[in-house]
Design a protein around this motif. Sequence first.
Motif, PDB file in Angstrom:
ATOM      1  N   GLY A 228      37.568 128.031  54.971  1.00 53.56           N
ATOM      2  CA  GLY A 228      38.384 129.162  54.554  1.00 53.56           C
ATOM      3  C   GLY A 228      37.948 130.480  55.170  1.00 53.56           C
ATOM      4  N   GLU A 229      36.783 130.502  55.813  1.00 55.05           N
ATOM      5  CA  GLU A 229      36.292 131.729  56.442  1.00 55.05           C
ATOM      6  C   GLU A 229      36.630 131.732  57.934  1.00 55.05           C
ATOM      7  N   ASN A 230      36.577 132.907  58.521  1.00 53.86           N
ATOM      8  CA  ASN A 230      36.721 132.993  59.971  1.00 53.86           C
ATOM      9  C   ASN A 230      35.445 132.482  60.635  1.00 53.86           C
ATOM     10  N   ALA A 231      35.608 131.655  61.634  1.00 58.26           N
ATOM     11  CA  ALA A 231      34.436 131.087  62.315  1.00 58.26           C
ATOM     12  C   ALA A 231      33.642 132.198  62.993  1.00 58.26           C
ATOM     13  N   PRO A 232      32.335 132.240  62.796  1.00 61.53           N
ATOM     14  CA  PRO A 232      31.515 133.276  63.447  1.00 61.53           C
ATOM     15  C   PRO A 232      31.579 133.158  64.972  1.00 61.53           C
ATOM     16  N   ASP A 233      31.509 134.294  65.641  1.00 68.30           N
ATOM     17  CA  ASP A 233      31.457 134.301  67.098  1.00 68.30           C
ATOM     18  C   ASP A 233      30.094 133.800  67.564  1.00 68.30           C
ATOM     19  N   TRP A 234      30.056 133.259  68.762  1.00 73.83           N
ATOM     20  CA  TRP A 234      28.787 132.809  69.341  1.00 73.83           C
ATOM     21  C   TRP A 234      28.805 132.981  70.852  1.00 73.83           C
ATOM     22  N   SER A 235      27.619 133.024  71.415  1.00 75.25           N
ATOM     23  CA  SER A 235      27.425 133.091  72.859  1.00 75.25           C
ATOM     24  C   SER A 235      26.241 132.182  73.187  1.00 75.25           C
ATOM     25  N   LEU A 236      26.517 131.066  73.864  1.00 78.26           N
ATOM     26  CA  LEU A 236      25.499 130.054  74.125  1.00 78.26           C
ATOM     27  C   LEU A 236      25.474 129.687  75.607  1.00 78.26           C
ATOM     28  N   LYS A 237      24.417 129.019  76.016  1.00 80.78           N
ATOM     29  CA  LYS A 237      24.286 128.526  77.392  1.00 80.78           C
ATOM     30  C   LYS A 237      24.728 127.067  77.456  1.00 80.78           C
ATOM     31  N   ASN A 238      25.347 126.691  78.568  1.00 82.15           N
ATOM     32  CA  ASN A 238      25.621 125.274  78.768  1.00 82.15           C
ATOM     33  C   ASN A 238      24.434 124.618  79.466  1.00 82.15           C
ATOM     34  N   MET A 239      24.577 123.356  79.844  1.00 78.12           N
ATOM     35  CA  MET A 239      23.454 122.636  80.437  1.00 78.12           C
ATOM     36  C   MET A 239      23.103 123.138  81.831  1.00 78.12           C
ATOM     37  N   ASN A 240      23.979 123.957  82.427  1.00 76.63           N
ATOM     38  CA  ASN A 240      23.692 124.565  83.731  1.00 76.63           C
ATOM     39  C   ASN A 240      23.258 126.016  83.587  1.00 76.63           C
ATOM     40  N   ASN A 241      22.928 126.395  82.352  1.00 75.01           N
ATOM     41  CA  ASN A 241      22.434 127.740  82.032  1.00 75.01           C
ATOM     42  C   ASN A 241      23.486 128.827  82.237  1.00 75.01           C
ATOM     43  N   LYS A 242      24.747 128.444  82.175  1.00 78.88           N
ATOM     44  CA  LYS A 242      25.836 129.407  82.267  1.00 78.88           C
ATOM     45  C   LYS A 242      26.267 129.804  80.854  1.00 78.88           C
ATOM     46  N   THR A 243      26.507 131.086  80.626  1.00 77.11           N
ATOM     47  CA  THR A 243      26.895 131.566  79.310  1.00 77.11           C
ATOM     48  C   THR A 243      28.327 131.167  78.982  1.00 77.11           C
ATOM     49  N   VAL A 244      28.484 130.614  77.787  1.00 80.88           N
ATOM     50  CA  VAL A 244      29.795 130.233  77.274  1.00 80.88           C
ATOM     51  C   VAL A 244      29.959 130.928  75.924  1.00 80.88           C
ATOM     52  N   ARG A 245      31.127 131.553  75.720  1.00 83.55           N
ATOM     53  CA  ARG A 245      31.364 132.315  74.495  1.00 83.55           C
ATOM     54  C   ARG A 245      32.517 131.712  73.700  1.00 83.55           C
ATOM     55  N   SER A 246      32.477 131.965  72.398  1.00 78.28           N
ATOM     56  CA  SER A 246      33.575 131.479  71.555  1.00 78.28           C
ATOM     57  C   SER A 246      34.911 132.070  71.989  1.00 78.28           C
ATOM     58  N   ASP A 247      34.888 133.290  72.516  1.00 78.28           N
ATOM     59  CA  ASP A 247      36.122 133.926  72.982  1.00 78.28           C
ATOM     60  C   ASP A 247      36.772 133.171  74.140  1.00 78.28           C
ATOM     61  N   ASP A 248      35.968 132.362  74.849  1.00 77.67           N
ATOM     62  CA  ASP A 248      36.522 131.576  75.947  1.00 77.67           C
ATOM     63  C   ASP A 248      37.537 130.557  75.438  1.00 77.67           C
ATOM     64  N   TYR A 249      37.484 130.233  74.142  1.00 85.22           N
ATOM     65  CA  TYR A 249      38.386 129.241  73.552  1.00 85.22           C
ATOM     66  C   TYR A 249      39.331 129.889  72.541  1.00 85.22           C
ATOM     67  N   LYS A 250      39.490 131.193  72.650  1.00 83.13           N
ATOM     68  CA  LYS A 250      40.317 131.920  71.694  1.00 83.13           C
ATOM     69  C   LYS A 250      41.755 131.408  71.728  1.00 83.13           C
ATOM     70  N   GLY A 251      42.320 131.200  70.535  1.00 81.95           N
ATOM     71  CA  GLY A 251      43.691 130.719  70.433  1.00 81.95           C
ATOM     72  C   GLY A 251      43.822 129.217  70.527  1.00 81.95           C
ATOM     73  N   LYS A 252      42.681 128.516  70.599  1.00 83.26           N
ATOM     74  CA  LYS A 252      42.709 127.055  70.696  1.00 83.26           C
ATOM     75  C   LYS A 252      42.003 126.440  69.488  1.00 83.26           C
TER      76      LYS A 252
END
Length: 363
Positions: A228-252
């Motif tokens: 029921g809450e809004n999912a918290p934003d996050w910023s994490l690294k993938n296995m190639n050490n590239k930054t991936v953000r929750s905003d990259d999947y916005k609207g999905k």
Amino acid sequence: MKIKFVLFLSLSLIGSLHAATDSPTEVFLKLIEKLDAAYSLEYNVETRYHHRGEDKTMHTHIKQKKLSYDPYLGYSFYKQMDKDTEIYYHFLELGIVEKHKNMLTVFDHNEDPTFPRHVSSYSNDLENLWQVVRILEVNKDGFTYESTENIKGRKYYKYRVRNYFLWVDVKTELPFRIESVSNNGNALTRDFSDIKIDQHIEDSEFAYPKNEGYVEILRTPNPDPLVGENAPDWSLKNMNNKTVRSDDYKGKPKFIEVWSADCGFCVASFPTVKEISDLYGDSVEVITVNIDYDIAKAKKAINEHDLSFTVLQGDAAFQRDYLVRSFPSYYVIDANGKVLLHKTGAIRSQAKDDLYETLDKVK
């Protein structure tokens, strides 16, 4: 005559001291008395054990100081393990620093009825000399002297106490080694060194660090799910050490699972996550977050289990914000960013049915 008397007295004293130190029973009892009477202890422990086919070694530094007013242990303690993890306990305050995670976990004795159990679990092991003393005290009428051994030029008495072997330095009357054997036959050995008794230790050394840049997680039992809450934003690294953000999947819509390589339930859930990726991957982003804080370990698990879906490296902020308490933890988030499902445990039986029903709603 005077010279003969002094010589006789000296020989008598030497003989009596020799007799005392040569008695296994006396040394055993003096060990208990010496450590039990101490108001503070500081020492090092080297622990050797066998885990998952590998021989492991852990180094621990421990400080302990008695407190007459503590309701749980009666003393404060500090443990530093392999210079990375530090455990602090001082009068109702328990905190754990994990430096490689940049995380401080704080346990709340007011809100958590299991607080005494946590304090006990972090202190009452055989690295703790006062715990060893309690075992010896209970068994002081039932121990067995096994042998005398010379190790690196020092003399030790070896005892059998229940299912433990104990080596005691004959000269110092202090423990040198305690060894236990598990049901599978693997030995767990702890060597004690640099034991300091009744040294002054400031109370501040037992207080966990505050406001030092660690991500602080308040450990409360059974927190309310994020449903029921809004999912918290996050910023994490993938296995190639590239930054991936929750905003990259916005609207999905998103399915997120949090896992650890050593978690059996996580491994058992991998086929279901693969199935979700195959069935819903065109309409739902399938993202998993590894929480081992060890990229080599994560990559090994990815290869071993042939994981083709997205795997990110978790961090302390993600664990805090997503209330990660056990593994696996998993979430379904709709296209608007609202959490529709938040559960823990293996994805099977009714839990699997509930998950698929929720995924059908968001695909």
